[in-house]
Structures are given as structure tokens and as C-alpha cells.
Scaffold this motif. Sequence first.
Motif, PDB file in Angstrom:
ATOM      1  N   TYR A   1       6.890  10.965  11.330  1.00 60.39           N
ATOM      2  CA  TYR A   1       6.160   9.710  11.504  1.00 60.39           C
ATOM      3  C   TYR A   1       6.712   8.969  12.714  1.00 60.39           C
ATOM      4  O   TYR A   1       7.918   8.921  12.939  1.00 60.39           O
ATOM      5  CB  TYR A   1       6.316   8.842  10.251  1.00 60.39           C
ATOM      6  N   GLY A   2       5.821   8.358  13.480  1.00 57.59           N
ATOM      7  CA  GLY A   2       6.252   7.544  14.612  1.00 57.59           C
ATOM      8  C   GLY A   2       5.239   7.582  15.732  1.00 57.59           C
ATOM      9  O   GLY A   2       4.836   8.668  16.183  1.00 57.59           O
ATOM     10  N   GLY A   3       4.819   6.422  16.194  1.00 60.80           N
ATOM     11  CA  GLY A   3       3.826   6.359  17.252  1.00 60.80           C
ATOM     12  C   GLY A   3       4.348   6.837  18.584  1.00 60.80           C
ATOM     13  O   GLY A   3       3.692   7.635  19.274  1.00 60.80           O
ATOM     14  N   SER A   4       5.530   6.371  18.985  1.00 58.37           N
ATOM     15  CA  SER A   4       6.087   6.775  20.272  1.00 58.37           C
ATOM     16  C   SER A   4       6.344   8.270  20.311  1.00 58.37           C
ATOM     17  O   SER A   4       6.058   8.950  21.298  1.00 58.37           O
ATOM     18  CB  SER A   4       7.390   6.010  20.545  1.00 58.37           C
ATOM     19  N   SER A   5       6.898   8.791  19.210  1.00 58.78           N
ATOM     20  CA  SER A   5       7.192  10.225  19.149  1.00 58.78           C
ATOM     21  C   SER A   5       5.917  11.053  19.247  1.00 58.78           C
ATOM     22  O   SER A   5       5.856  12.031  20.006  1.00 58.78           O
ATOM     23  CB  SER A   5       7.926  10.545  17.841  1.00 58.78           C
ATOM     24  N   MET A   6       4.883  10.674  18.509  1.00 61.68           N
ATOM     25  CA  MET A   6       3.642  11.445  18.515  1.00 61.68           C
ATOM     26  C   MET A   6       2.948  11.373  19.878  1.00 61.68           C
ATOM     27  O   MET A   6       2.451  12.389  20.397  1.00 61.68           O
ATOM     28  CB  MET A   6       2.698  10.943  17.431  1.00 61.68           C
ATOM     29  N   LEU A   7       2.914  10.196  20.473  1.00 59.72           N
ATOM     30  CA  LEU A   7       2.294  10.057  21.792  1.00 59.72           C
ATOM     31  C   LEU A   7       3.071  10.837  22.846  1.00 59.72           C
ATOM     32  O   LEU A   7       2.475  11.498  23.709  1.00 59.72           O
ATOM     33  CB  LEU A   7       2.213   8.580  22.179  1.00 59.72           C
ATOM     34  N   ALA A   8       4.397  10.771  22.780  1.00 54.04           N
ATOM     35  CA  ALA A   8       5.220  11.478  23.756  1.00 54.04           C
ATOM     36  C   ALA A   8       5.077  12.985  23.606  1.00 54.04           C
ATOM     37  O   ALA A   8       5.038  13.720  24.599  1.00 54.04           O
ATOM     38  CB  ALA A   8       6.679  11.068  23.606  1.00 54.04           C
ATOM     39  N   MET A   9       4.988  13.468  22.356  1.00 56.03           N
ATOM     40  CA  MET A   9       4.783  14.899  22.148  1.00 56.03           C
ATOM     41  C   MET A   9       3.395  15.320  22.635  1.00 56.03           C
ATOM     42  O   MET A   9       3.218  16.415  23.169  1.00 56.03           O
ATOM     43  CB  MET A   9       4.958  15.236  20.677  1.00 56.03           C
ATOM     44  N   GLY A  10       2.400  14.453  22.437  1.00 56.50           N
ATOM     45  CA  GLY A  10       1.078  14.739  22.973  1.00 56.50           C
ATOM     46  C   GLY A  10       1.100  14.837  24.484  1.00 56.50           C
ATOM     47  O   GLY A  10       0.472  15.724  25.083  1.00 56.50           O
ATOM     48  N   LEU A  11       1.849  13.935  25.123  1.00 56.99           N
ATOM     49  CA  LEU A  11       1.985  13.966  26.577  1.00 56.99           C
ATOM     50  C   LEU A  11       2.711  15.227  27.028  1.00 56.99           C
ATOM     51  O   LEU A  11       2.306  15.882  27.996  1.00 56.99           O
ATOM     52  CB  LEU A  11       2.741  12.723  27.043  1.00 56.99           C
ATOM     53  N   THR A  12       3.786  15.585  26.328  1.00 51.80           N
ATOM     54  CA  THR A  12       4.565  16.775  26.679  1.00 51.80           C
ATOM     55  C   THR A  12       3.717  18.030  26.589  1.00 51.80           C
ATOM     56  O   THR A  12       3.681  18.852  27.509  1.00 51.80           O
ATOM     57  CB  THR A  12       5.780  16.906  25.750  1.00 51.80           C
TER      58      THR A  12
ATOM     59  N   ASP B   1       0.842  -1.189   0.000  1.00 49.21           N
ATOM     60  CA  ASP B   1       0.000   0.000   0.000  1.00 49.21           C
ATOM     61  C   ASP B   1       0.886   1.250   0.000  1.00 49.21           C
ATOM     62  O   ASP B   1       1.646   1.473   0.944  1.00 49.21           O
ATOM     63  CB  ASP B   1      -0.897   0.005   1.235  1.00 49.21           C
ATOM     64  N   PRO B   2       0.820   2.097  -1.025  1.00 49.76           N
ATOM     65  CA  PRO B   2       1.692   3.271  -1.070  1.00 49.76           C
ATOM     66  C   PRO B   2       1.446   4.265   0.065  1.00 49.76           C
ATOM     67  O   PRO B   2       2.323   5.062   0.386  1.00 49.76           O
ATOM     68  CB  PRO B   2       1.372   3.901  -2.436  1.00 49.76           C
ATOM     69  N   PHE B   3       0.273   4.210   0.664  1.00 46.46           N
ATOM     70  CA  PHE B   3      -0.038   5.131   1.755  1.00 46.46           C
ATOM     71  C   PHE B   3      -0.081   4.420   3.113  1.00 46.46           C
ATOM     72  O   PHE B   3      -0.794   4.843   4.031  1.00 46.46           O
ATOM     73  CB  PHE B   3      -1.366   5.838   1.482  1.00 46.46           C
ATOM     74  N   HIS B   4       0.704   3.351   3.215  1.00 46.25           N
ATOM     75  CA  HIS B   4       0.773   2.569   4.454  1.00 46.25           C
ATOM     76  C   HIS B   4       1.127   3.456   5.646  1.00 46.25           C
ATOM     77  O   HIS B   4       0.453   3.424   6.690  1.00 46.25           O
ATOM     78  CB  HIS B   4       1.808   1.460   4.289  1.00 46.25           C
ATOM     79  N   TYR B   5       2.186   4.251   5.488  1.00 47.20           N
ATOM     80  CA  TYR B   5       2.626   5.101   6.596  1.00 47.20           C
ATOM     81  C   TYR B   5       1.657   6.254   6.845  1.00 47.20           C
ATOM     82  O   TYR B   5       1.557   6.749   7.969  1.00 47.20           O
ATOM     83  CB  TYR B   5       4.028   5.644   6.314  1.00 47.20           C
ATOM     84  N   SER B   6       0.937   6.668   5.807  1.00 48.66           N
ATOM     85  CA  SER B   6      -0.028   7.763   5.975  1.00 48.66           C
ATOM     86  C   SER B   6      -1.180   7.350   6.874  1.00 48.66           C
ATOM     87  O   SER B   6      -1.584   8.095   7.779  1.00 48.66           O
ATOM     88  CB  SER B   6      -0.556   8.204   4.615  1.00 48.66           C
ATOM     89  N   TRP B   7      -1.746   6.153   6.607  1.00 48.14           N
ATOM     90  CA  TRP B   7      -2.862   5.686   7.448  1.00 48.14           C
ATOM     91  C   TRP B   7      -2.414   5.515   8.902  1.00 48.14           C
ATOM     92  O   TRP B   7      -3.147   5.881   9.836  1.00 48.14           O
ATOM     93  CB  TRP B   7      -3.411   4.372   6.906  1.00 48.14           C
ATOM     94  N   ARG B   8      -1.218   4.968   9.078  1.00 47.06           N
ATOM     95  CA  ARG B   8      -0.715   4.791  10.440  1.00 47.06           C
ATOM     96  C   ARG B   8      -0.456   6.146  11.108  1.00 47.06           C
ATOM     97  O   ARG B   8      -0.691   6.321  12.306  1.00 47.06           O
ATOM     98  CB  ARG B   8       0.566   3.951  10.417  1.00 47.06           C
ATOM     99  N   MET B   9       0.030   7.100  10.307  1.00 49.30           N
ATOM    100  CA  MET B   9       0.288   8.426  10.859  1.00 49.30           C
ATOM    101  C   MET B   9      -1.009   9.069  11.344  1.00 49.30           C
ATOM    102  O   MET B   9      -1.035   9.750  12.374  1.00 49.30           O
ATOM    103  CB  MET B   9       0.964   9.302   9.806  1.00 49.30           C
ATOM    104  N   MET B  10      -2.085   8.856  10.624  1.00 46.80           N
ATOM    105  CA  MET B  10      -3.376   9.401  11.045  1.00 46.80           C
ATOM    106  C   MET B  10      -3.813   8.795  12.372  1.00 46.80           C
ATOM    107  O   MET B  10      -4.346   9.495  13.242  1.00 46.80           O
ATOM    108  CB  MET B  10      -4.423   9.149   9.967  1.00 46.80           C
ATOM    109  N   VAL B  11      -3.572   7.504  12.536  1.00 47.99           N
ATOM    110  CA  VAL B  11      -3.906   6.849  13.807  1.00 47.99           C
ATOM    111  C   VAL B  11      -3.042   7.408  14.929  1.00 47.99           C
ATOM    112  O   VAL B  11      -3.530   7.721  16.030  1.00 47.99           O
ATOM    113  CB  VAL B  11      -3.719   5.328  13.682  1.00 47.99           C
ATOM    114  N   PHE B  12      -1.733   7.549  14.660  1.00 45.03           N
ATOM    115  CA  PHE B  12      -0.820   8.082  15.680  1.00 45.03           C
ATOM    116  C   PHE B  12      -1.202   9.509  16.062  1.00 45.03           C
ATOM    117  O   PHE B  12      -1.183   9.873  17.249  1.00 45.03           O
ATOM    118  CB  PHE B  12       0.625   8.061  15.162  1.00 45.03           C
ATOM    119  N   ALA B  13      -1.532  10.326  15.059  1.00 45.80           N
ATOM    120  CA  ALA B  13      -1.914  11.708  15.334  1.00 45.80           C
ATOM    121  C   ALA B  13      -3.192  11.762  16.169  1.00 45.80           C
ATOM    122  O   ALA B  13      -3.300  12.575  17.099  1.00 45.80           O
ATOM    123  CB  ALA B  13      -2.090  12.477  14.024  1.00 45.80           C
TER     124      ALA B  13
END
Length: 392
Positions: free
Chosen positions: A352-363, A59-71
Motif C-alpha cells: 500500500y502507498g501512493g508514492s510507491s505505486m506511482l514510482a513503480m509505475g514510472l519505473t 471504514d474497514p476497507f479504507h486502505y483498500s479503496w485508496r489502494m485501488m485508486v493508487f493502482a
Amino acid sequence: MTNAYAPAFSRNDQSPVAKWFWTVDRALLVAALTLMAVGVALSFASSPAAILADESITDPFHYSWRMMVFAGAGLTLMLTTSLLSPRGVRRIAVLGLLGALFVMMLLPFIGDTVKGAARWVNLGPFSLQPSEFAKPSLIVCAAWMFAEAQKGQGVPGVSIAFGFYGLTVFLLLIQPDIGQTLLITTTFMAVFFMAGVPFRWIAVLGGMIAAGVAAIYVLFPHVQARVAKFVSPGVEDTHQIDRASEAIRAGGLVGRGIGEGVMKRHVPDLHTDFIYSVGAEEFGLALSLTMIGLYAFIVIRGMRLSMKLNDPFEQTAAAGLFMLIGLQACINVAVNLNLIPTKGMTLPFVSYGGSSMLAMGLTMGFALALTRRRPGAYEPGATLGQRRRILP
């Protein structure tokens, strides 16, 4: 007739969400949301090129869909955390720091090793990087301990804060993760300084940091290699940063256009560490300056609000969190511009990154919670640099 432009909540509404709406700094919230939206948009620009490195992804937008979930998850965590009281922030930070340190202790045994570093725990479809959550939690806990030390009631706050800092750095160096170590050290020392430390202690600690940096350079060959690439670009292999620099130059003022970037196909880790260069190529200097302006706005406005807070803990904790966001953004942009050696650090809210996005949300959630307009929070009182020193 109903006013179409009426606010979402009445000032007479005493529900927790309504109180949050009228007390949270909405300008900071909008700035963070805008950066998240930019990150999702850039994921659609970078995902088709990023999947070329993994033949198992079709899927060419594999990381895009995951990024939306992380965001979405990061946004939920940010909003939920911003509802907390300062006491709630302290409690979550303590639990977060203890949990992150515990998992970091287990990384040598259960962690996934990627590019020679064991920084992640594989949780099936998601990889967790505990050090991302240790950063904001450590800053809040350190500010709390420094504030307790100011009260002069026998609490060894400084010793406890430095104990947690030392353990965190030790576990980071085992992985190894030099970039996060330097970021945490810089922010921790800034919080220590803002807590009212005499300048002679800053000089001593500065010397210790310099000695530590020299020791890191001697003991870690990959650090030597990165520095060699930076100082000798004509001798060492600098393919990654060269392609990123070309992408930024090719973007010009307004960029090549959506989806028209070509240099991104040759930039490793383009959707994570080098997402800035992708945005610069496709949207030009206009987007680059917009992102930098948003980070500057968050830091400057956040620091100004922090300095007006009445409580010592809230002052230093909030200021440290805003500084953490700003420093991480500066490091990522500086790497993309080839101003410093590569660090492997994400761009807050954008990479892109789940840990990074969650940690920034926490910060950001912690920072928004601490700077909310509560009764007495901004009454005239001591400001940063005017409080009693925590050390003789």
C-alpha cells in the motif's frame, strides 16, 4: 464473420496506440499488471486489521479503496510513460530528478516527520515521498551521462552522474532514509559497472561503499538499534518481525484462507512493509512463490531484452531499472523472512502507498519504453560489457 480472437489492433494500423501494442513487451506488462492485482487483493485482506492502529478510521476497507485508486494511477502512469521514445524517457527523467531533488531539499522545512524521519510532504488526503521518484529518474540520468562519456566528445558525463548521485544520497541521509540510500547506491554502482568501468574502479568504489556503510552505522543510532535487533533477537525487542515470521509459518503451503489470517492483527505496518507476510499467511507458500516468480520473470526477461539493445544508453538504463525493481523486491522479502535487518521498504506494485505505486509505475513505464521493438533498436551491435570503457 468477425473473429472473436482477433487482436485488438491490426498490424496495418499506424496509430500511436497500435504501434505501442505491437512493439511493447506484453509479457512484462502482464507480469506487472498481475502484481498490481495481487496488491489490490491483499489490501482487502489487510485493511480491516490495519485500521485498528488509527481510531479515526471507521471504514474497514479504507486502505483498500485508496489502494485501488493508487493502482489505477500507477497503471495510467506506467502505460503513458511506456509510450515515450528514448529521448522522451530522458527528458522526463531529468525533470523528475530535478523536481524530486528540489522537494527533498525542502523536506527539513515543510516535510512531515513520521517515526523520526522527514520523508513526506503532506498534500491533504495524500502524502508524497519524493525520494521514490528520484530512484528511477537518477538511474536513467546516470545511464545517459555514462553513455555520453563513452562518445568522447568532452561531456563530463561521469562527473555529472556522480554529482547527482552524491546530492541524492546526501538529501536521503538528512531525512534519514538509510534503506533507500543503500538501494540507490547498489543500483547506481551496477549501472556504472555495466557502462564499462575497469575493475580497479569497482574495487575502489567498493571500498568507499564499505567505509560509508560503517560510517552510517556509527552515526545513526536507529541503524545500530535495527542491527542489534537482528543479531540479538533474544535480547532486543523483535515483536514486529517475530509476528511476521509467525504469519508466514502459519500459512503453510496453501494458507489459512481468504480473510482467515490472525497474525496480521499483531503486525505493525502490515499493509505496507509487511504485506508479504499477510499474503503468505492467507494464501500460503503458493502465493509467495508466485510473487517471487513474477519478480524473477520481470528481472530476467527485462535484463535479457536490455542486453540485446543496440544503444548504450538504452542498454544500461533499462537494465538498471529492472535491477532496481528486483533489488527492492528482494530487500522487502528478505526483511519479511528475517534474513536482513528491517529497512522500511515497500514491495513493488503490491504494498500500500501512493508514492510507491506511482514510482513503480514510472519505473516500469520507463523500462517498457526503452525495451520496445523500434527500428534498429535490436540490430546487431555492442552488448553489455562489450562497449568501449568510459574511463581509462
